[in-house]
Design a protein around this motif. Structure first.
Motif, PDB file in Angstrom:
ATOM      1  N   PRO A  72       0.810  -1.224   0.000  1.00  0.00           N
ATOM      2  CA  PRO A  72       0.000   0.000   0.000  1.00  0.00           C
ATOM      3  C   PRO A  72       0.837   1.267   0.000  1.00  0.00           C
ATOM      4  O   PRO A  72       0.382   2.316  -0.487  1.00  0.00           O
ATOM      5  N   GLU A  73       2.062   1.208   0.549  1.00  0.00           N
ATOM      6  CA  GLU A  73       2.922   2.383   0.523  1.00  0.00           C
ATOM      7  C   GLU A  73       3.349   2.734  -0.899  1.00  0.00           C
ATOM      8  O   GLU A  73       3.453   3.914  -1.262  1.00  0.00           O
ATOM      9  N   LEU A  74       3.606   1.731  -1.719  1.00  0.00           N
ATOM     10  CA  LEU A  74       4.032   1.971  -3.095  1.00  0.00           C
ATOM     11  C   LEU A  74       2.854   2.280  -4.019  1.00  0.00           C
ATOM     12  O   LEU A  74       3.053   2.831  -5.101  1.00  0.00           O
ATOM     13  N   SER A  75       1.634   1.930  -3.604  1.00  0.00           N
ATOM     14  CA  SER A  75       0.467   2.088  -4.464  1.00  0.00           C
ATOM     15  C   SER A  75      -0.034   3.532  -4.440  1.00  0.00           C
ATOM     16  O   SER A  75      -0.004   4.195  -3.398  1.00  0.00           O
ATOM     17  N   GLY A  76      -0.517   3.999  -5.591  1.00  0.00           N
ATOM     18  CA  GLY A  76      -1.134   5.307  -5.662  1.00  0.00           C
ATOM     19  C   GLY A  76      -2.453   5.342  -4.918  1.00  0.00           C
ATOM     20  O   GLY A  76      -3.111   4.317  -4.738  1.00  0.00           O
TER      21      GLY A  76
END
Length: 540
Positions: free
Chosen positions: A455-459
């Motif tokens: 989720p940190e890497l996801s927009g």
């Protein structure tokens, strides 16, 4: 006032910040420069100013008395103040909301362990004892439900937000547990297990998203690690409560009735939890988002956080329904591929196989109770999760992932080597050491960090869909490992299987070192802006 003069001289103000960003490239530059100024100049200047002014006011109020210097102000001005002496409680306001959501992970862990021991009693009472296909179906139908739940979770979170979806999702968890507990036929058990799996599939996607969006940036990793701790506590609780099942053939019904209690607690707890401020901002509820940010992150963070949210949303307020086809656009498909590969490698590194075979490993050294053997593994898993809680925001996600998989590889190679030793005592002890070392290594990185970093890497727009895709890969691989492990072990033996697990762990460490970027200490908006700027630079 000397402190202010010193800081100003050391950190000269930057005057080249554009006043009104227009194009996306200018916005990215504005964002970068704004963050740089905000973290490197504004906060220290403000803190020193308060210390110096307080000292001056004290001295002016007591002109005829012995002037007592403000020790903290003096140490700050001289650059010798040790901030490590301060108690940092910035995580505390978000903790109750994170704990409420983590009840879903407790449920996940409980349902992982709840059917391990009593499955024989269930089969005997419901009349399918000795039918390995039905026994396997009772266990695997849970994974089928979880796979479907993970796929539909993205659409639910877009529409209702994490808080409300977690409440709605408590319904199949409660009904499934009660239906399984009072079942008098195979079909009732299968339906109950399917409903529970459906709820777990949704929860495992939503909880990491919720925590990542509610937690302050500085503590996002540590608070996210509570997911793994909740899962460990759930497993341990199910094993402890299952102990009477060895003497009471009907105890499995009590176990499943108890499983409904955390579902009720989750539903009630999320009623008092907050909505994600990012989701509220995206749906146009700006005042609610500001109020939550003020309570959780502090008043000083509200304006800058809202500014970052709005800069990313770029006029899409109220448009919360992302499309699956957007996964094929950059950078979404790259993040989805990384998330899918992380879960694929995690599962094929053998975590479920090792968990299954650990009871046999302990039997070789005289621990004949499967519940006691599983408890040793559960406690080791819990110890690793506690270590991750401390390390993840200090060492970073990438380093913890790489170190975790290297530890898993070494432990598997050790366990495989131990099997071939002629001395049984040494062989058994090394097997135990390898198994526990593997579990600890998994729990310190590969377990908790995988769910945190995706989720940190996801927009912000595609976070739900990317997590749905990643966890669907997780459940497919989970099912395949559980389905073929015993057959492969029968054909090739334990040592070759463990060696292959070690090889996949090495491959996983190489993958994480090559493709994972560090997200420690960076806001979700900063990470997304960074990915956007790299994409734009590539297009240009």
């Amino acid at each position: 006032m000397e402190a202010i003069a010193t800081v100003t001289a050391f950190h000269p103000p930057f005057s080249g910040l554009p006043s009104k960003p227009t194009s996306i490239s200018t916005k990215l530059m504005y964002y970068s420069l704004h963050n740089s100024m905000r973290f490197r100049h504004f906060k220290p200047l403000k803190q020193f100013s308060v210390c110096a002014s307080e000292k001056q006011q004290f001295q002016e109020a007591t002109p005829n008395s012995t002037q007592i210097p403000d020790r903290k102000a003096e140490e700050l001005s001289k650059g010798i103040y040790d901030r490590s002496k301060e108690i940092d409680l910035g995580w505390l306001p978000a903790l109750p909301h994170v704990l409420a959501a983590s009840m879903a992970n407790f449920l996940f862990g409980y349902h992982i362990g709840v059917m391990n021991g009593p499955i024989a009693s269930v089969a005997r009472e419901l009349g399918f004892e000795g039918n390995s296909i039905i026994e396997g179906l009772v266990v695997s139908i849970f994974i089928v439900g979880a796979f479907i739940g993970s796929l539909i979770s993205g659409a639910l979170v877009d529409k209702f937000g994490c808080r409300r979806t977690l409440q709605i999702d408590s319904i199949p968890l409660i009904i499934g547990a009660i239906l399984s507990a009072q079942a008098h036929s195979v079909n009732e058990v299968l339906l109950g297990r399917f409903l529970v799996g459906l709820g777990i599939g949704v929860n495992t996607v939503l909880v990491p998203i919720y925590i990542s969006e509610v937690a302050p940036t500085k503590y996002r990793g540590s608070l996210g690690s509570l997911c793994q701790i909740g899962t460990c506590l759930g497993i341990i609780a199910s094993l402890l409560i299952a102990i009477p099942a060895e003497n009471d053939p009907h105890w499995w019904r009590i176990l499943l009735y108890i499983a409904s209690i955390p579902g009720f607690l989750l539903m009630i707890g999320m009623q008092f939890a907050v909505d994600s401020p990012r989701w509220l901002c995206k749906t146009g509820r700006l005042d609610d988002a500001k109020s939550i940010l003020c309570n959780l992150w502090g008043p000083s963070e509200v304006d800058s956080a809202i500014e970052e949210f709005q800069l990313l949303f770029n006029g899409t307020e109220g448009d919360t329904n992302s499309k699956w086809l957007e996964l094929f656009k950059e950078p979404n498909y790259k993040v989805a591929l990384v998330g899918g590969f992380l879960f694929l490698l995690q599962q094929f590194a053998g975590i479920n196989g090792v968990l299954y075979f650990s009871s046999l490993t302990f039997q070789d050294v005289g621990i004949t109770s499967a519940a006691l053997a599983s408890l040793y593994v559960g406690l080791t898993n819990f110890a690793g999760a506690l270590s991750a809680l401390y390390l993840i925001d200090k060492q970073g996600r990438r380093r913890l992932l790489v170190g975790s998989y290297l530890g898993m590889a070494i432990s598997m190679f050790l366990a495989a080597y131990a099997i071939s030793l002629p001395d049984e005592d040494v062989s058994h002890n090394l097997s135990i050491l390898g198994t526990l070392g593997y579990m600890y290594s998994f729990a310190i990185g590969a377990g908790p960090v995988t769910g945190i970093i995706i989720p940190e890497l996801s927009g912000s727009r595609m976070r739900g869909k990317i997590m749905s895709f990643s966890f669907s890969v997780h459940w497919v691989c989970n099912f395949l490992v559980g389905l073929f492990f015993l057959e492969l072990q029968r054909i090739f033996g334990v040592a070759p299987i463990y060696t292959s697990f070690g090889g996949v762990s090495l491959l996983s460490a190489m993958f994480c070192y090559t493709f994972i970027i560090e997200t420690k200490g960076r806001s979700l908006e900063e990470i997304e802006m960074s990915l956007r700027s790299k994409l734009q630079g590539h297009d240009n």
